[in-house]
Enzyme design. Structure first.
Site, PDB file in Angstrom:
ATOM      1  N   PRO A  44      -2.410   7.502  15.473  1.00 23.00           N
ATOM      2  CA  PRO A  44      -3.724   7.069  15.946  1.00 23.00           C
ATOM      3  C   PRO A  44      -3.627   5.885  16.897  1.00 23.00           C
ATOM      4  CG  PRO A  44      -3.341   6.213  13.756  1.00 23.00           C
ATOM      5  CD  PRO A  44      -2.152   7.068  14.091  1.00 23.00           C
ATOM      6  N   GLU A  91     -12.438   9.194  10.884  1.00 23.42           N
ATOM      7  CA  GLU A  91     -12.795   9.350  12.298  1.00 23.42           C
ATOM      8  C   GLU A  91     -13.040  10.814  12.630  1.00 23.42           C
ATOM      9  OE1 GLU A  91     -10.954   6.594  15.069  1.00 23.42           O
ATOM     10  OE2 GLU A  91     -10.380   8.278  16.352  1.00 23.42           O
ATOM     11  N   HIS A  96       3.630   4.779  13.587  1.00 25.66           N
ATOM     12  CA  HIS A  96       2.496   5.268  12.772  1.00 25.66           C
ATOM     13  C   HIS A  96       1.161   4.962  13.424  1.00 25.66           C
ATOM     14  CE1 HIS A  96       1.628   1.164  11.666  1.00 25.66           C
ATOM     15  NE2 HIS A  96       0.865   1.468  10.639  1.00 25.66           N
ATOM     16  N   ASP A 113       0.861  -1.188   0.000  1.00 26.72           N
ATOM     17  CA  ASP A 113       0.000   0.000   0.000  1.00 26.72           C
ATOM     18  C   ASP A 113       0.895   1.235   0.000  1.00 26.72           C
ATOM     19  OD1 ASP A 113      -2.106   1.702   0.017  1.00 26.72           O
ATOM     20  OD2 ASP A 113      -2.926   1.084   1.949  1.00 26.72           O
TER      21      ASP A 113
END
Length: 386
Positions: free
Chosen positions: A288, A153, A312, A74
């Site tokens: 996060p 979010e 991350h 990704d």
């Protein structure tokens, strides 16, 4: 740092204890440390867990070679955040906003029914054979969330404002570029008799494929940013439809799957960050937690030993399969509902993204106090998952 492993060709510097790493991730870190072109040391972030070839939450600097799987499939996956001028949002209004987002942002394997405006696509400048091949399909995928741990979010910030955070990547165009060049790397390594660990096939800097991969990878990084920007635009429109007085400011974007040329320890090297965020001194970033725990906006401290990087996220504590098999659906739902979070845990298949499948974000943050300074903590209010 919390630990150093010195049994391999290069040191492995850890921002967690060695015994806190799963064996698979530890073996992968050792493989990185023994690569002939690896530089200085390997840095392992506190959210680390096993990936393909290279642990998630690892930083590898190299001289003379790039590894597609050290960037990941990704390419350019990352996060962006945006502050609103709202200091409070009523639950009925929040539900209306989330309903609009679900109608305008496809999730999972879904894509748009019509191609999106090409203005959202990065400009094609280089020789990009795989990008050209996938471009028309990508027009249907720009502005889509994808699956796994990707999310939109809505959060309540410790600064008193409501924030939006989005986590997504380069969708199928990045996946196709990554696999194409990983296959080429494996084929060329075999032909040259190179013995490399599983899933760490590399492309030498003097190879004809180096610039091809480099250019296509960076296009995918740009596409991932465009993807997040379009989703953010659709989210902003959802807000303004329900709350016309809303305003937006302070857009932050950070990828965490990429490779780039940087100067470290007096030398120019290729830094691969896989599930790791760049954290130069004063540079903004996002870390996060889970949909049931806090996230953080941070500023980097420019720590040289981590190649100016940080985690991350929280990192997984159990595999997706293990989470779906072992976690209690009602307990996970109750935990989120009791916190007042409009969450995305509806069926047993959603348990792979339940809060209990992740590490303790507060412990992760404590382990990287030398890497970042927290600026704003963000409590989840509502979540859309892929």
């Amino acid at each position: 740092m919390k630990d150093v492993i010195r049994t391999e060709k290069l040191p492995i510097k850890l921002w967690l204890k060695e015994n806190e790493m799963e064996e698979g991730a530890l073996e992968q870190a050792r493989n990185l440390a023994n690569l002939p072109f690896a530089f200085k040391h390997i840095a392992i972030m506190p959210d680390t867990h096993q990936g393909y070839g290279m642990p998630i939450g690892a930083i590898l600097a190299t001289k003379g070679a790039v590894i597609p799987n050290a960037v990941g499939v990704d390419i350019g996956c990352g996060m962006c955040s945006l502050r609103t001028n709202l200091t409070h949002i009523e639950t009925p209004k929040l539900k209306e906003i989330m309903s609009i987002i679900r109608k305008t942002v496809p999730v999972g394997f879904n894509r748009h029914e019509t191609p999106q405006d090409e203005v959202w696509m990065p400009v094609k400048k280089e020789n990009l054979p795989i990008v050209e091949q996938e471009y028309k399909s990508a027009l249907y995928q720009v502005g889509t969330l994808g699956g796994g741990n990707h999310f939109i979010e809505i959060q309540n910030g410790s600064d008193g404002y409501i924030w939006i955070m989005i986590h997504s990547g380069s969708r199928n165009i990045g996946f196709t570029v990554a696999n194409h060049y990983n296959d080429i790397a494996k084929e060329k390594n075999r032909a040259l008799g190179e013995k490399v660990p599983k899933d760490l096939a590399f492309i030498p800097e003097d190879s004809e494929y180096f610039d091809l991969y480099w250019n296509e990878m960076h296009y995918c990084i740009d596409f991932a940013l465009a993807n997040r920007k379009l989703m953010m635009e659709r989210t902003k429109l959802a807000f303004t439809e329900i709350l016309p007085e809303v305003e937006f400011a302070d857009f932050i974007n950070k990828p965490h799957n990429f490779a780039t040329w940087e100067e470290h320890f007096g030398e120019s090297v290729i830094v691969h960050r896989k599930g790791a965020t760049r954290a130069r001194k004063g540079e903004w970033g996002m870390i996060p937690g889970s949909q049931g725990t806090r996230s953080f906006l941070v500023k980097g401290k420019g720590n040289a030993e981590s190649f100016e990087s940080c985690s991350h996220g929280a990192g997984r504590v159990m595999s997706r399969t293990q989470a779906r098999k072992t976690l209690d659906l009602e307990e996970e739902r109750k935990m989120l509902t009791d916190q007042g979070v409009l969450h995305a845990i509806r069926h047993r298949g959603d348990l792979d993204e339940a809060p209990s499948s992740y590490k303790d974000i507060d412990e992760v943050m404590a382990n990287q106090e030398a890497l970042v300074d927290v600026q704003v903590s963000l409590q989840p209010l509502a979540v859309i998952k892929g």
